[in-house]
Design a protein around this motif. Structure first.
Motif, PDB file in Angstrom:
ATOM      1  N   LEU A 233       0.858  -1.167   0.000  1.00 10.06           N
ATOM      2  CA  LEU A 233       0.000   0.000   0.000  1.00 10.06           C
ATOM      3  C   LEU A 233       0.899   1.222   0.000  1.00 10.06           C
ATOM      4  O   LEU A 233       1.776   1.348   0.860  1.00 10.06           O
ATOM      5  CB  LEU A 233      -0.905   0.015   1.230  1.00 10.06           C
TER       6      LEU A 233
ATOM      7  N   ALA B 214       0.791   5.280   0.084  1.00 14.40           N
ATOM      8  CA  ALA B 214      -0.038   6.465   0.289  1.00 14.40           C
ATOM      9  C   ALA B 214       0.745   7.707  -0.105  1.00 14.40           C
ATOM     10  O   ALA B 214       1.947   7.812   0.150  1.00 14.40           O
ATOM     11  CB  ALA B 214      -0.452   6.563   1.747  1.00 14.40           C
TER      12      ALA B 214
ATOM     13  N   CYS C  85      -4.086   6.226  -2.367  1.00 16.63           N
ATOM     14  CA  CYS C  85      -3.468   4.993  -1.894  1.00 16.63           C
ATOM     15  C   CYS C  85      -3.448   4.010  -3.057  1.00 16.63           C
ATOM     16  O   CYS C  85      -4.513   3.641  -3.570  1.00 16.63           O
ATOM     17  CB  CYS C  85      -4.236   4.416  -0.720  1.00 16.63           C
TER      18      CYS C  85
ATOM     19  N   TRP D 146      -8.472   4.519   5.687  1.00 16.39           N
ATOM     20  CA  TRP D 146      -7.486   5.461   6.198  1.00 16.39           C
ATOM     21  C   TRP D 146      -7.565   5.583   7.711  1.00 16.39           C
ATOM     22  O   TRP D 146      -8.645   5.676   8.285  1.00 16.39           O
ATOM     23  CB  TRP D 146      -7.726   6.839   5.574  1.00 16.39           C
TER      24      TRP D 146
ATOM     25  N   CYS E  28     -13.287   4.218   5.698  1.00 15.88           N
ATOM     26  CA  CYS E  28     -12.956   3.001   4.977  1.00 15.88           C
ATOM     27  C   CYS E  28     -14.031   2.711   3.950  1.00 15.88           C
ATOM     28  O   CYS E  28     -15.124   3.284   3.989  1.00 15.88           O
ATOM     29  CB  CYS E  28     -12.752   1.815   5.912  1.00 15.88           C
TER      30      CYS E  28
ATOM     31  N   CYS F  55      -2.776   4.596   4.905  1.00 18.43           N
ATOM     32  CA  CYS F  55      -3.666   3.715   4.185  1.00 18.43           C
ATOM     33  C   CYS F  55      -3.491   2.306   4.760  1.00 18.43           C
ATOM     34  O   CYS F  55      -2.357   1.898   5.052  1.00 18.43           O
ATOM     35  CB  CYS F  55      -3.293   3.745   2.705  1.00 18.43           C
TER      36      CYS F  55
ATOM     37  N   SER G 228      -5.309  -1.961   5.056  1.00 16.44           N
ATOM     38  CA  SER G 228      -6.225  -2.908   4.434  1.00 16.44           C
ATOM     39  C   SER G 228      -6.183  -4.233   5.159  1.00 16.44           C
ATOM     40  O   SER G 228      -5.179  -4.576   5.822  1.00 16.44           O
ATOM     41  CB  SER G 228      -5.827  -3.108   2.967  1.00 16.44           C
TER      42      SER G 228
END
Length: 121
Positions: free
Chosen positions: A4, A6, A22, A36, A50, A96, A98
């Motif tokens: 990721l 950013a 991102c 985020w 998100c 960022c 996930s």
């Protein structure tokens, strides 16, 4: 490997706007939630927004509702955070993050490197 990246932070005056981006790679895009977080000096990290990349549903922290908008580009595997009406209290390093699934948890598996947002009064 999941990556990721950013970018897009900077210095802006109160009331101004910035757009964070991102770039995601290395995972099956539709099977992840992405969003985020931010962390200001001396404060705990907090979730900002998100998005479910599969159905587009979004979440915003109360502190940014009506000012920030999260969006995605599935083809580019990009997530954006449009930040308007910025306030000095929005100043922080924005990350960022996930994880697999439809919901971004408070402890995502994967993190970007962070981008600094500074809002001057």
């Amino acid at each position: 490997d999941v990556q990721l990246q950013a970018f897009g932070g900077g210095l802006v005056q109160a009331g101004g706007s910035l757009r964070l981006s991102c770039a995601a790679s290395g995972f099956s895009w539709n099977d992840y939630a992405i969003g985020w977080f931010r962390q200001a000096p001396g404060k705990e990290r907090e979730g900002v927004s998100c998005i479910d990349v599969n159905n587009g549903s979004t979440y915003y922290d109360d502190s940014v509702k009506g000012r920030f908008t999260i969006s995605k580009d599935n083809a580019k595997k990009m997530v954006y955070l449009q930040m308007n009406s910025l306030k000095p209290e929005d100043s922080a390093v924005y990350y960022c993050a996930s994880n697999p699934g439809r919901i971004l948890t408070s402890t995502p598996n994967y993190w970007g490197q962070g981008t600094l947002v500074t809002v001057s009064s």
